[in-house]
Write an enzyme that holds these catalytic residues in place. Structure first.
Site, PDB file in Angstrom:
ATOM      1  N   GLU A   1       0.804  -1.238   0.000  1.00 12.48           N
ATOM      2  CA  GLU A   1       0.000   0.000   0.000  1.00 12.48           C
ATOM      3  C   GLU A   1       0.834   1.283   0.000  1.00 12.48           C
ATOM      4  O   GLU A   1       0.544   2.213   0.743  1.00 12.48           O
ATOM      5  CB  GLU A   1      -0.973   0.000   1.180  1.00 12.48           C
ATOM      6  CG  GLU A   1      -1.897  -1.196   1.174  1.00 12.48           C
ATOM      7  CD  GLU A   1      -2.845  -1.238   2.375  1.00 12.48           C
ATOM      8  OE1 GLU A   1      -2.834  -0.313   3.187  1.00 12.48           O
ATOM      9  OE2 GLU A   1      -3.605  -2.228   2.465  1.00 12.48           O
TER      10      GLU A   1
ATOM     11  N   ASN B   1       2.199  -5.139  -3.135  1.00 12.01           N
ATOM     12  CA  ASN B   1       0.783  -5.447  -2.883  1.00 12.01           C
ATOM     13  C   ASN B   1       0.002  -4.158  -2.610  1.00 12.01           C
ATOM     14  O   ASN B   1       0.478  -3.285  -1.877  1.00 12.01           O
ATOM     15  CB  ASN B   1       0.712  -6.349  -1.632  1.00 12.01           C
ATOM     16  CG  ASN B   1      -0.646  -6.957  -1.394  1.00 12.01           C
ATOM     17  OD1 ASN B   1      -1.229  -7.562  -2.297  1.00 12.01           O
ATOM     18  ND2 ASN B   1      -1.158  -6.828  -0.182  1.00 12.01           N
TER      19      ASN B   1
ATOM     20  N   HIS C   1     -10.481  -5.757  -2.536  1.00 14.05           N
ATOM     21  CA  HIS C   1     -11.614  -5.686  -1.603  1.00 14.05           C
ATOM     22  C   HIS C   1     -12.712  -4.931  -2.348  1.00 14.05           C
ATOM     23  O   HIS C   1     -12.650  -3.706  -2.487  1.00 14.05           O
ATOM     24  CB  HIS C   1     -11.215  -4.893  -0.354  1.00 14.05           C
ATOM     25  CG  HIS C   1     -10.119  -5.552   0.442  1.00 14.05           C
ATOM     26  ND1 HIS C   1     -10.331  -6.695   1.174  1.00 14.05           N
ATOM     27  CD2 HIS C   1      -8.819  -5.231   0.622  1.00 14.05           C
ATOM     28  CE1 HIS C   1      -9.204  -7.050   1.782  1.00 14.05           C
ATOM     29  NE2 HIS C   1      -8.272  -6.182   1.448  1.00 14.05           N
TER      30      HIS C   1
ATOM     31  N   GLU D   1      -6.298 -10.526  -1.488  1.00  8.55           N
ATOM     32  CA  GLU D   1      -7.169 -10.257  -0.325  1.00  8.55           C
ATOM     33  C   GLU D   1      -8.631 -10.149  -0.742  1.00  8.55           C
ATOM     34  O   GLU D   1      -9.385  -9.330  -0.207  1.00  8.55           O
ATOM     35  CB  GLU D   1      -6.730  -8.962   0.378  1.00  8.55           C
ATOM     36  CG  GLU D   1      -5.286  -8.954   0.827  1.00  8.55           C
ATOM     37  CD  GLU D   1      -4.876  -7.715   1.610  1.00  8.55           C
ATOM     38  OE1 GLU D   1      -5.768  -6.983   2.086  1.00  8.55           O
ATOM     39  OE2 GLU D   1      -3.666  -7.487   1.751  1.00  8.55           O
TER      40      GLU D   1
ATOM     41  N   ASP E   1     -12.435  -9.974  -1.233  1.00  5.80           N
ATOM     42  CA  ASP E   1     -13.745 -10.167  -0.609  1.00  5.80           C
ATOM     43  C   ASP E   1     -14.734  -9.345  -1.422  1.00  5.80           C
ATOM     44  O   ASP E   1     -14.379  -8.332  -2.014  1.00  5.80           O
ATOM     45  CB  ASP E   1     -13.807  -9.822   0.892  1.00  5.80           C
ATOM     46  CG  ASP E   1     -13.034  -8.585   1.294  1.00  5.80           C
ATOM     47  OD1 ASP E   1     -13.073  -7.592   0.548  1.00  5.80           O
ATOM     48  OD2 ASP E   1     -12.415  -8.601   2.368  1.00  5.80           O
TER      49      ASP E   1
HETATM   50  O1  G3I Z   1      -4.014  -6.358  18.873  1.00  3.29           O
HETATM   51  C1  G3I Z   1      -5.094  -5.570  19.392  1.00  3.29           C
HETATM   52  C2  G3I Z   1      -5.589  -6.182  20.634  1.00  3.29           C
HETATM   53  O2  G3I Z   1      -4.563  -6.155  21.596  1.00  3.29           O
HETATM   54  C3  G3I Z   1      -6.828  -5.423  21.091  1.00  3.29           C
HETATM   55  O3  G3I Z   1      -7.396  -6.069  22.204  1.00  3.29           O
HETATM   56  C4  G3I Z   1      -7.869  -5.355  19.966  1.00  3.29           C
HETATM   57  C5  G3I Z   1      -9.087  -4.534  20.358  1.00  3.29           C
HETATM   58  O4  G3I Z   1      -9.719  -4.019  19.228  1.00  3.29           O
HETATM   59  O5  G3I Z   1      -7.276  -4.783  18.870  1.00  3.29           O
HETATM   60  C6  G3I Z   1      -6.198  -5.547  18.406  1.00  3.29           C
HETATM   61  O6  G3I Z   1      -5.690  -5.040  17.216  1.00  3.29           O
HETATM   62  C7  G3I Z   1      -6.521  -5.131  16.077  1.00  3.29           C
HETATM   63  C8  G3I Z   1      -5.841  -6.025  15.064  1.00  3.29           C
HETATM   64  O7  G3I Z   1      -6.575  -6.010  13.861  1.00  3.29           O
HETATM   65  C9  G3I Z   1      -5.695  -7.460  15.553  1.00  3.29           C
HETATM   66  O8  G3I Z   1      -6.946  -8.035  15.794  1.00  3.29           O
HETATM   67  C10 G3I Z   1      -6.673  -3.734  15.514  1.00  3.29           C
HETATM   68  O9  G3I Z   1      -7.448  -2.959  16.405  1.00  3.29           O
HETATM   69  C11 G3I Z   1      -7.347  -3.778  14.165  1.00  3.29           C
HETATM   70  O10 G3I Z   1      -7.274  -2.475  13.595  1.00  3.29           O
HETATM   71  C12 G3I Z   1      -6.608  -4.727  13.263  1.00  3.29           C
HETATM   72  O11 G3I Z   1      -7.298  -4.766  12.041  1.00  3.29           O
HETATM   73  C13 G3I Z   1      -6.636  -5.391  10.970  1.00  3.29           C
HETATM   74  C14 G3I Z   1      -6.330  -4.365   9.871  1.00  3.29           C
HETATM   75  O12 G3I Z   1      -5.720  -5.051   8.781  1.00  3.29           O
HETATM   76  C15 G3I Z   1      -5.416  -3.290  10.378  1.00  3.29           C
HETATM   77  O13 G3I Z   1      -4.918  -2.530   9.344  1.00  3.29           O
HETATM   78  C16 G3I Z   1      -7.552  -6.463  10.420  1.00  3.29           C
HETATM   79  O14 G3I Z   1      -7.712  -7.486  11.394  1.00  3.29           O
HETATM   80  C17 G3I Z   1      -6.958  -7.073   9.157  1.00  3.29           C
HETATM   81  O15 G3I Z   1      -7.908  -7.899   8.532  1.00  3.29           O
HETATM   82  C18 G3I Z   1      -6.595  -5.953   8.180  1.00  3.29           C
HETATM   83  O16 G3I Z   1      -5.944  -6.508   7.048  1.00  3.29           O
HETATM   84  C19 G3I Z   1      -5.597  -5.578   6.014  1.00  3.29           C
HETATM   85  C20 G3I Z   1      -4.345  -6.087   5.340  1.00  3.29           C
HETATM   86  O17 G3I Z   1      -3.337  -6.309   6.271  1.00  3.29           O
HETATM   87  C21 G3I Z   1      -3.873  -5.110   4.256  1.00  3.29           C
HETATM   88  N1  G3I Z   1      -4.928  -4.795   3.326  1.00  3.29           N
HETATM   89  C22 G3I Z   1      -6.190  -4.394   3.909  1.00  3.29           C
HETATM   90  C23 G3I Z   1      -6.675  -5.425   4.912  1.00  3.29           C
HETATM   91  C24 G3I Z   1      -8.012  -5.066   5.472  1.00  3.29           C
HETATM   92  O18 G3I Z   1      -7.923  -3.863   6.203  1.00  3.29           O
END
Ligand code: G3I
Length: 463
Positions: A159, A204, A243, A273, A275
């Site tokens: 990105e 990517n 997406h 990725e 969906d």
């Molecule tokens: O690790 C913390 C945890 O300690 C806390 O309790 C919890 C409470 O909300 O948050 C946790 O972190 C979260 C993390 O996922 C792990 O679950 C973050 O808040 C959350 O923002 C994070 O979201 C991820 C996102 O990337 C962040 O950018 C999504 O799961 C994940 O599916 C998403 O994946 C991205 C790809 O890497 C890149 N392309 C887009 C795609 C979708 O956004």
């Protein structure tokens, strides 16, 4: 191996005939079997819930049966792998790599240089070019080096391009770009290649599926790939995240055009990725026509994927609508192949239909055959059979935890277990709630649960 698969399917089919099972169900090949025969990888992420042992048992059972490539949703990102400076945490990534090796699944690594999910401590060096270069180099050397030979492909840079209509590098909110400039991308590829010369290395990004118009992200990326190739920067692949929403009907053909443009540069295009979400507001109001439309779009992406010879991986960003970033972060919903109860949706059937419509003899693989000789320390799913739920089994479900088979949706059910040749090995009548499968050896089995005219068959592995 292929012959063995066919024979074992036939043997099971014939044996099941003897037990009267085939009248309720047909044995089907899995997505991963059809993908492998075609020299391709089709997969999904392991959600963060899987890493935390907080996911339903159906998840892993379906995951390893159906898919042959895997990505960690969050666990190989910078903040997860280097939470403190030069203190690496590989535990969760190792857990996924071990799972992948046990099941003969290819691993994608995601992601090395990304402006998001960077550990907080990196911001202490904001604007300090030499220090940031050293930090990024050390990170890549350690992470790629740790999984050398185990992670087949890395998203080296993720990105880094600005959004549509303003294509150029993302110049704000990126500690890497703001501190180092665009050379962070070139350097990242060089360091990753040095750490694992055999790994595929990808750029990517999202919104690449919007086409190759002037000023678009896709056009900008193609230009950069051209420059990288001219300068011997070791990029081998581009990932289009993809997406999208149900209304984005032109995107599959845009991905085809991108694949063709990259083919001219000798680079692979992977869907990384995917969906295909519905607007969140439509949850609860979706009907058969909506799911059919979603299936149609999945089918078009799979058709493009199988028809373009420089496409290698097709990765969906989640397995079940029960666990998806779409609902939490995107204002979208129900974008995946399995519904919240782990039931395959029409999108699953569409993927299978596309695979079946593209015989292995007509699909070219961008990989040498040796890529599919992934060492496999456990059950690799290649000689196994996916059993599709009988339509008559509505509201009947089962899941196995250890040796306890829990049945829901039945008052008193008959439970039968057959070995992979279809021979009965266990039977119990009038079961309520759960059955202990004691005395059954480790291995693969087919379970049949039935009550009255309702039958449910499922393949299980007893360990
Ligand atoms: O690790 C913390 C945890 O300690 C806390 O309790 C919890 C409470 O909300 O948050 C946790 O972190 C979260 C993390 O996922 C792990 O679950 C973050 O808040 C959350 O923002 C994070 O979201 C991820 C996102 O990337 C962040 O950018 C999504 O799961 C994940 O599916 C998403 O994946 C991205 C790809 O890497 C890149 N392309 C887009 C795609 C979708 O956004």
């Amino acid at each position: 191996m292929e012959m063995f698969n066919r024979l074992s399917r036939l043997a099971l089919g014939a044996a099941l005939l003897g037990t009267g099972i085939t009248d309720v169900l047909a044995a089907e090949p899995t997505i991963r079997e059809l993908a492998k025969e075609r020299g391709r990888f089709i997969g999904t992420i392991l959600n963060s819930e899987w890493f935390n042992d907080a996911i339903e048992p159906e998840f892993e059972q379906i995951h390893k049966t159906q898919f042959n490539v895997v990505v960690a949703e969050n666990e190989m990102k910078f903040d997860a792998t280097e939470p403190q400076e030069n203190e690496f945490n590989f535990a969760k990534g190792d857990k996924m790599v071990e799972y992948a090796q046990a099941n003969g699944i290819r691993v994608r690594g995601h992601a090395l240089a990304w402006h998001s999910q960077v550990a907080n401590w990196v911001n202490n060096y904001a604007g300090q070019k030499d220090k940031l270069l050293a930090v990024l180099k050390n990170h890549i050397e350690n992470v790629v080096g740790h999984w050398k030979g185990k992670v087949a492909e890395w998203d080296v840079v993720n990105e880094a391009v600005n959004d549509e209509y303003n294509a150029g590098w993302r110049s704000t909110n990126s500690v890497w770009y703001e501190g180092i400039g665009a050379e962070f991308l070139d350097s990242a590829f060089v360091w990753a290649h040095a750490a694992d010369p055999d790994a595929e290395l990808c750029y990517n990004d999202y919104s690449l599926e919007w086409g190759l118009r002037e000023g678009s992200k896709a056009s900008f990326v193609v230009e950069q790939v051209k420059r990288w190739k001219q300068n011997n920067i070791p990029i081998t692949c581009v990932g289009t995240q993809t997406h999208i929403e149900i209304a984005h009907e032109t995107t599959p053909q845009n991905v085809r055009a991108l694949a063709k443009a990259l083919a001219e540069l000798g680079v692979t295009l992977n869907i990384t990725e995917l969906d295909i979400g519905f607007p969140k507001g439509s949850a609860g109001q979706l009907g058969a026509a909506d799911y059919a439309k979603q299936g149609h779009l999945y089918r078009q992406f799979m058709d493009v994927f199988l028809e373009e010879p420089n496409m290698g991986e097709f990765v969906i960003w989640g397995l079940t609508d029960a666990h998806s970033w779409l609902d939490d972060q995107q204002g979208k919903t129900e974008g995946l192949l399995y519904d919240k109860q782990y039931k395959p949706k029409p999108a699953y059937d569409s993927i299978m239909a596309s695979l079946n419509a593209h015989p292995a003899s007509e699909v070219k693989s961008p990989y040498p055959e040796s890529v599919f000789d992934t060492p496999c320390s456990g059950n690799c799913g290649d000689s196994t059979i996916a059993i599709k739920l009988a339509t008559t089994a509505s509201n009947l479900s089962m899941h196995l935890s250890g040796r306890t088979l829990t049945i829901t949706g039945a008052v008193t059910a008959k439970v039968e277990l057959f070995d992979i040749q279809g021979r009965p090995v266990f039977s119990a009548k009038n079961e309520k709630g759960s059955v202990e499968l004691q005395g059954v050896s480790e291995g693969l089995y087919v379970v049949r649960v039935h009550e009255g005219s309702r039958n449910l068959l499922q393949r299980i592995a007893i360990k």
